[in-house]
Design a protein around this motif. Structure first.
Motif, PDB file in Angstrom:
ATOM      1  N   UNK A  78       0.980  -1.100   0.143  1.00 18.18           N
ATOM      2  CA  UNK A  78       0.103  -0.368  -0.180  1.00 18.18           C
ATOM      3  C   UNK A  78       0.671   1.577  -0.331  1.00 18.18           C
ATOM      4  N   UNK A  79       0.128   2.358  -0.790  1.00 23.72           N
ATOM      5  CA  UNK A  79       1.130   3.828  -0.913  1.00 23.72           C
ATOM      6  C   UNK A  79       1.484   3.211  -1.963  1.00 23.72           C
ATOM      7  N   UNK A  80       2.372   4.283  -2.188  1.00 22.14           N
ATOM      8  CA  UNK A  80       3.224   5.320  -3.776  1.00 22.14           C
ATOM      9  C   UNK A  80       2.803   5.142  -4.938  1.00 22.14           C
ATOM     10  N   UNK A  81       1.231   5.229  -5.092  1.00 21.92           N
ATOM     11  CA  UNK A  81       0.129   4.483  -6.311  1.00 21.92           C
ATOM     12  C   UNK A  81      -0.423   5.597  -7.205  1.00 21.92           C
ATOM     13  N   UNK A  82       0.053   7.229  -6.779  1.00 20.62           N
ATOM     14  CA  UNK A  82      -0.807   7.955  -6.672  1.00 20.62           C
ATOM     15  C   UNK A  82      -0.226   9.294  -7.711  1.00 20.62           C
ATOM     16  N   UNK A  83       0.013  10.005  -8.178  1.00 22.77           N
ATOM     17  CA  UNK A  83       0.869  10.511  -9.460  1.00 22.77           C
ATOM     18  C   UNK A  83       1.727  11.893  -9.342  1.00 22.77           C
ATOM     19  N   UNK A  84       1.722  12.240  -7.973  1.00 25.17           N
ATOM     20  CA  UNK A  84       2.970  13.075  -7.418  1.00 25.17           C
ATOM     21  C   UNK A  84       4.468  12.378  -7.756  1.00 25.17           C
ATOM     22  N   UNK A  85       5.365  13.244  -7.750  1.00 29.33           N
ATOM     23  CA  UNK A  85       6.689  13.131  -8.070  1.00 29.33           C
ATOM     24  C   UNK A  85       7.442  11.789  -7.429  1.00 29.33           C
ATOM     25  N   UNK A  86       6.557  11.847  -6.125  1.00 30.46           N
ATOM     26  CA  UNK A  86       7.424  11.159  -4.706  1.00 30.46           C
ATOM     27  C   UNK A  86       6.675   9.388  -5.327  1.00 30.46           C
ATOM     28  N   UNK A  87       5.383   9.455  -5.792  1.00 30.41           N
ATOM     29  CA  UNK A  87       5.188   7.912  -5.842  1.00 30.41           C
ATOM     30  C   UNK A  87       5.683   7.249  -6.735  1.00 30.41           C
ATOM     31  N   UNK A  88       6.442   6.015  -6.500  1.00 25.08           N
ATOM     32  CA  UNK A  88       7.218   5.193  -8.013  1.00 25.08           C
ATOM     33  C   UNK A  88       6.932   4.284  -6.634  1.00 25.08           C
ATOM     34  N   UNK A  89       5.769   3.619  -6.470  1.00 23.54           N
ATOM     35  CA  UNK A  89       5.547   2.450  -6.541  1.00 23.54           C
ATOM     36  C   UNK A  89       5.145   1.679  -7.903  1.00 23.54           C
ATOM     37  N   UNK A  90       4.408   2.280  -8.338  1.00 27.24           N
ATOM     38  CA  UNK A  90       3.805   1.655  -9.923  1.00 27.24           C
ATOM     39  C   UNK A  90       4.866   1.188 -10.755  1.00 27.24           C
ATOM     40  N   UNK A  91       6.322   2.874 -10.869  1.00 28.77           N
ATOM     41  CA  UNK A  91       7.402   2.212 -11.781  1.00 28.77           C
ATOM     42  C   UNK A  91       8.470   1.393 -11.177  1.00 28.77           C
TER      43      UNK A  91
END
Length: 172
Positions: A78-91
């Motif tokens: 959970x976490x880091x799935x948004x579009x803010x620059x710090x959200x890099x879980x998906x990448x």
């Protein structure tokens, strides 16, 4: 046919829970704690629980390590799935997928739209896939999003997903 699949689903799944956050600790991580609580309530075991920073390298290293552990069959992030620059879980996780499970993200956004946050659900990048014969689910970090994903999607299909991944694989 659905009942037939669920009839053969694995009952107790050995899970790892990972929270991706630059600000949370295990003591303040309500969403990770909720994942643990819901998994245990449904008869699954928690083999590992970690809070890690929102850094691609750290996330990838942790997922690789967890997915190499024979005591883990599923990873819930959970976490880091948004579009803010710090959200890099998906990448971090998408390049690790041997197979992606696009229906998870699609259904999560649909349910989120209908039952929770409306049009803001389009900003969610929740995903799921398979890494080293382990199912990996990645949800937003809010407790409401975790509850929705767990109750409506992950818990009903977790044992089924693990069975499908491992039914032809004697290594796990």
């Amino acid at each position: 046919m659905l009942n037939d699949h669920r009839q053969h689903a694995k009952g107790c799944v050995k899970c790892a829970v990972l929270t991706v956050s630059d600000t949370r600790t295990k003591e303040t991580d309500k969403s990770g704690q909720l994942m643990v609580e819901l998994l245990e309530k449904h008869g699954h075991s928690i083999e590992q629980y970690e809070v890690i920073q929102d850094e691609i390298t750290l996330i990838q290293e942790m997922i690789k390590r967890v997915c190499a552990n024979n005591n883990v069959e599923a990873v819930l992030i959970n976490g880091g799935t948004g579009i803010a620059s710090r959200d890099v879980t998906i990448e971090a996780i998408q390049p690790l997928f041997a197979k992606e499970i696009p229906g998870f993200g699609e259904l999560f956004r649909m349910l989120s739209y209908q039952l929770d946050i409306g049009s803001a659900s389009m900003l969610s990048r929740a995903v799921a896939g398979v890494v080293n014969n382990r199912v990996v689910f990645s949800t937003p970090g809010s407790s409401k999003a975790v509850k929705l994903a767990m109750e409506e999607l992950i818990l009903p299909e977790l044992g089924h997903a693990v069975r499908e991944i491992t039914k032809d694989n004697k290594a796990i």
